[in-house]
Design an enzyme around this catalytic site. Structure first.
Site, PDB file in Angstrom:
ATOM      1  CB  CYS A 146      -0.882   0.001   1.269  1.00 24.00           C
ATOM      2  SG  CYS A 146      -1.857   1.490   1.318  1.00 24.00           S
ATOM      3  CB  CYS A 149      -0.483   2.397   4.244  1.00 24.79           C
ATOM      4  SG  CYS A 149      -1.821   1.803   3.512  1.00 24.79           S
ATOM      5  CG  ASP A 150       3.371   1.163   4.349  1.00 25.92           C
ATOM      6  OD1 ASP A 150       2.889   1.595   5.376  1.00 25.92           O
ATOM      7  OD2 ASP A 150       3.205  -0.122   4.064  1.00 25.92           O
TER       8      ASP A 150
END
Ligand code: NAP
Length: 330
Positions: A146, A149-150
């Site tokens: 992701c 997200c990261d």
């Protein structure tokens, strides 16, 4: 022993399922949340956030929060208001029966393990992975599924993305905001992604491509340090030094239980209309099992709240119809 008939059963304990649990528990519906076995990769308790480390985009946590911690806290919040948690694998559901019947693994031979007046499906989706042993070990430590997200953790670092579809190019384009370079690794010479995404990726100076190549190993001790690539025509192997590897080879929604009973879209996701309703009265779906567009913890949680409110209203209507029917019968 009397049959266990519930007002609400929630299948799944990711952000969607647990948010639905908090809301239905606070509405005094005493939900039963069915969470998978901790050893499972497809339906582990807490869902996909159990596979991430820092979550920095969930509102309310200015310093970020660890994915597993967020899920532990959501679970405690649901239990505080009276949600019952059960570790079990649902292996069969009968959505045509009233109340709906659900069977758990090991209990298939007898009647349903539990019956329920309403069902909230929050079984999520799982990212397809390459299946390399070190990939699983370094998930959350350089290997990710992701970028939203990261991506932030890879500022000025070399990054690779695996896949040739829209997801891979979307991830790659997003990652150019952070990474020093983004190498897209694709097993063929032609991308599957839409023309517009291809044009954008080809125009972006930070993105380069490794065609006809597959990742055969993921290197690093505590954190990712590089990957081994194999050129599929020649068999030649090379090492690419990267600190981030984003696997974007597709997702699979966890909908096997509902095939033939609920409408699925061509990619296998549950179809919902008018909020979280499926075509079966009293059956609602929320989170990644019905969403392949946003796929965020916060959107999953939001749709879990919607499913809880939809279920609550459904049960209130059902109760008033039953009361009316009883009055008319007297
Ligand atoms: P996808 O279209 O199925 O693409 C998966 C990609 O991964 C393909 O290029 C495939 O290679 C590759 N792949 C699959 N298994 C692999 C393996 N084991 N090793 C190496 N490569 C592998 O999946 P997606 O990109 O997640 O997209 C899913 C759907 O969502 C699509 O309909 C897509 O258009 C849509 N979507 C749209 C957007 C957007 O419009 N912005 C964004 C994301 C997704 P091959 O090409 O060789 O099969």
């Amino acid at each position: 022993m009397g049959e266990d008939v519930r007002n609400v059963v929630i299948l799944g304990s990711g952000p969607a399922g647990l948010t639905a649990a908090i809301y239905t528990a606070r509405a005094d519906l005493r939900p039963l949340v069915v969470e998978g076995e901790p050893s499972s990769t497809s339906d582990q308790p807490g869902g996909q956030l159990m596979l991430t480390t820092d979550v920095e985009n969930f509102p309310g946590f200015p310093e970020g929060v660890l994915g597993p911690q967020l899920m532990t806290d959501m679970r405690a919040q649901a239990e505080r208001f009276g949600a019952d948690m059960r570790t079990a694998k649902a292996v069969s559901v009968d959505l045509s029966s009233t109340p709906i019947g659900i069977w758990f693994a090991g209990e298939e031979a007898s009647g349903p393990s539990v019956r329920t007046r309403s069902l909230i499906i929050a079984t999520g989706a799982r990212s397809l992975m390459l299946g390399l042993p070190n990939e699983a070990r370094l998930l959350g430590y350089g290997v990710s599924t992701c970028a939203t997200c990261d991506g932030f953790f890879f500022r000025d670092r070399p990054i690779a993305v695996v896949g040739g579809g829209d997801s891979a190019l979307e991830e790659a384009l997003f990652l150019t905001k952070f990474g020093r370079s983004v190498t897209v690794i694709h097993r063929r010479k032609e991308l599957r992604a839409s023309k517009i995404m291809q044009d954008r990726a080809f125009r972006n100076e930070k993105i380069d491509f490794r065609w006809d190549s597959v990742v055969t190993d993921v290197l690093g001790g505590d954190r990712l340090e590089g990957i081994v690539l194999e050129e599929v025509n020649t068999g030649e192997t090379t090492t690419l030094a990267v600190e981030g590897l984003f696997v974007a080879i597709g997702h699979v929604p966890n909908t096997d239980l509902f095939v033939g009973q609920l409408e699925l879209d061509p990619a296998g996701y549950l179809v919902t209309r008018d909020g979280t309703k499926t075509a079966v009265p009293g059956v609602f779906a929320c989170g990644d099992v019905q969403d392949h567009t946003y796929r965020q913890a916060i959107t999953a949680a939001g749709s879990g709240c919607m499913a809880a409110i939809d279920a609550e209203r459904y049960l209130a209507d059902l109760e008033s119809h039953e009361a009316l029917a009883a009055e008319t019968a007297v």
